[in-house]
Design a protein around this motif. Structure first.
Motif, mmCIF file in Angstrom:
data_model
loop_
_atom_site.group_PDB
_atom_site.id
_atom_site.type_symbol
_atom_site.label_atom_id
_atom_site.label_comp_id
_atom_site.label_asym_id
_atom_site.label_seq_id
_atom_site.Cartn_x
_atom_site.Cartn_y
_atom_site.Cartn_z
ATOM 1 N N ARG A 1 0.834 -1.213 0.000
ATOM 2 C CA ARG A 1 0.000 0.000 0.000
ATOM 3 C C ARG A 1 0.865 1.259 0.000
ATOM 4 O O ARG A 1 0.580 2.214 -0.735
ATOM 5 C CB ARG A 1 -0.932 -0.002 1.207
ATOM 6 C CG ARG A 1 -1.992 -1.086 1.132
ATOM 7 C CD ARG A 1 -2.789 -1.196 2.400
ATOM 8 N NE ARG A 1 -3.688 -0.054 2.517
ATOM 9 C CZ ARG A 1 -4.245 0.349 3.648
ATOM 10 N NH1 ARG A 1 -4.008 -0.302 4.772
ATOM 11 N NH2 ARG A 1 -5.059 1.372 3.660
ATOM 12 N N GLU B 1 1.287 4.000 -3.123
ATOM 13 C CA GLU B 1 1.078 5.446 -2.913
ATOM 14 C C GLU B 1 2.282 6.240 -3.424
ATOM 15 O O GLU B 1 2.124 7.255 -4.100
ATOM 16 C CB GLU B 1 0.842 5.711 -1.429
ATOM 17 C CG GLU B 1 0.521 7.131 -1.100
ATOM 18 C CD GLU B 1 -0.882 7.566 -1.477
ATOM 19 O OE1 GLU B 1 -1.126 8.785 -1.484
ATOM 20 O OE2 GLU B 1 -1.738 6.724 -1.785
ATOM 21 N N ASN C 1 2.362 6.044 -7.259
ATOM 22 C CA ASN C 1 1.290 6.846 -7.861
ATOM 23 C C ASN C 1 1.615 8.326 -7.843
ATOM 24 O O ASN C 1 1.184 9.061 -8.723
ATOM 25 C CB ASN C 1 -0.038 6.592 -7.146
ATOM 26 C CG ASN C 1 -0.661 5.271 -7.513
ATOM 27 O OD1 ASN C 1 -0.297 4.644 -8.503
ATOM 28 N ND2 ASN C 1 -1.593 4.814 -6.689
ATOM 29 N N ASN C 2 2.358 8.769 -6.838
ATOM 30 C CA ASN C 2 2.694 10.185 -6.722
ATOM 31 C C ASN C 2 4.000 10.543 -7.428
ATOM 32 O O ASN C 2 4.314 11.721 -7.563
ATOM 33 C CB ASN C 2 2.793 10.593 -5.253
ATOM 34 C CG ASN C 2 1.444 10.630 -4.592
ATOM 35 O OD1 ASN C 2 0.439 10.886 -5.234
ATOM 36 N ND2 ASN C 2 1.415 10.354 -3.306
ATOM 37 N N SER D 1 5.447 12.494 -1.647
ATOM 38 C CA SER D 1 4.280 11.985 -0.910
ATOM 39 C C SER D 1 4.416 12.480 0.522
ATOM 40 O O SER D 1 5.316 12.060 1.251
ATOM 41 C CB SER D 1 4.252 10.448 -0.924
ATOM 42 O OG SER D 1 4.025 9.976 -2.212
ATOM 43 N N THR E 1 -0.501 13.185 4.699
ATOM 44 C CA THR E 1 -1.469 12.853 3.653
ATOM 45 C C THR E 1 -1.463 11.359 3.360
ATOM 46 O O THR E 1 -2.518 10.728 3.241
ATOM 47 C CB THR E 1 -1.150 13.636 2.362
ATOM 48 O OG1 THR E 1 -1.142 15.027 2.666
ATOM 49 C CG2 THR E 1 -2.151 13.348 1.271
ATOM 50 N N THR E 2 -0.281 10.782 3.293
ATOM 51 C CA THR E 2 -0.162 9.347 3.041
ATOM 52 C C THR E 2 -0.779 8.550 4.184
ATOM 53 O O THR E 2 -1.519 7.587 3.954
ATOM 54 C CB THR E 2 1.321 8.964 2.841
ATOM 55 O OG1 THR E 2 1.830 9.704 1.725
ATOM 56 C CG2 THR E 2 1.480 7.483 2.563
ATOM 57 N N ARG F 1 -3.135 9.494 6.218
ATOM 58 C CA ARG F 1 -4.593 9.669 6.166
ATOM 59 C C ARG F 1 -5.209 8.782 5.079
ATOM 60 O O ARG F 1 -6.229 8.139 5.299
ATOM 61 C CB ARG F 1 -4.914 11.141 5.896
ATOM 62 C CG ARG F 1 -5.976 11.706 6.769
ATOM 63 C CD ARG F 1 -6.293 13.184 6.579
ATOM 64 N NE ARG F 1 -5.474 13.973 5.685
ATOM 65 C CZ ARG F 1 -4.374 14.650 6.042
ATOM 66 N NH1 ARG F 1 -3.944 14.627 7.281
ATOM 67 N NH2 ARG F 1 -3.706 15.372 5.170
ATOM 68 N N ARG F 2 -4.583 8.737 3.919
ATOM 69 C CA ARG F 2 -5.116 7.931 2.814
ATOM 70 C C ARG F 2 -5.077 6.434 3.122
ATOM 71 O O ARG F 2 -6.000 5.704 2.786
ATOM 72 C CB ARG F 2 -4.323 8.183 1.535
ATOM 73 C CG ARG F 2 -4.672 9.458 0.864
ATOM 74 C CD ARG F 2 -3.955 9.567 -0.450
ATOM 75 N NE ARG F 2 -4.192 10.878 -1.024
ATOM 76 C CZ ARG F 2 -3.367 11.488 -1.850
ATOM 77 N NH1 ARG F 2 -2.248 10.902 -2.212
ATOM 78 N NH2 ARG F 2 -3.651 12.668 -2.329
ATOM 79 N N LEU F 3 -3.988 5.993 3.734
ATOM 80 C CA LEU F 3 -3.806 4.558 3.944
ATOM 81 C C LEU F 3 -4.413 4.030 5.233
ATOM 82 O O LEU F 3 -4.873 2.902 5.288
ATOM 83 C CB LEU F 3 -2.319 4.205 3.905
ATOM 84 C CG LEU F 3 -1.593 4.516 2.599
ATOM 85 C CD1 LEU F 3 -0.157 4.061 2.677
ATOM 86 C CD2 LEU F 3 -2.295 3.886 1.418
ATOM 87 N N GLY G 1 -6.438 6.198 7.464
ATOM 88 C CA GLY G 1 -7.588 6.965 7.911
ATOM 89 C C GLY G 1 -7.287 8.021 8.955
ATOM 90 O O GLY G 1 -8.196 8.676 9.443
ATOM 91 N N SER H 1 -4.056 10.975 10.210
ATOM 92 C CA SER H 1 -2.699 11.519 10.078
ATOM 93 C C SER H 1 -1.868 11.235 11.328
ATOM 94 O O SER H 1 -0.665 11.455 11.335
ATOM 95 C CB SER H 1 -2.736 13.014 9.781
ATOM 96 O OG SER H 1 -3.347 13.707 10.842
#
Length: 87
Positions: free
Chosen positions: A27, A31, A34-35, A40, A44-45, A47-49, A51, A53
């Motif tokens: 994961r 990420e 993709n960036n 990255s 932010t990473t 939070r995305r992975l 949920g 920060s």
């Protein structure tokens, strides 16, 4: 350096060499890829992975594991900000 991720099998291919990853390593690498070539950001990473920060330390742990498996130079650190994939 070339890095490819085969998501369905959780395999990274680094300069032609196959490396097995666990789910969270996959994961994080996805990420970063993709960036790429952009930075990255850690918060932010997280939070995305995950949920939240508040899981920033977890990102650092997975980056450390990825470096062990993929090579130290596979992931670059921008101190206090985030990570960038070298690919």
């Amino acid at each position: 350096m070339t890095i490819e991720l085969i998501w369905d099998f959780r395999i990274a291919i680094v300069n032609g060499k196959r490396v097995q990853l666990d789910l969270n390593e996959s994961r994080v690498l996805r990420e970063l890829l993709n960036n790429a070539p952009e930075l990255s950001r850690i918060g932010t990473t997280a939070r995305r992975l995950f949920g939240s920060s508040s899981k920033k330390n977890a990102i650092g742990v997975y980056v450390m594991r990825l470096r062990r498996k993929l090579g130290r130079k596979a992931i670059l650190t921008v101190s206090g900000k985030g990570y960038r994939c070298a690919a």
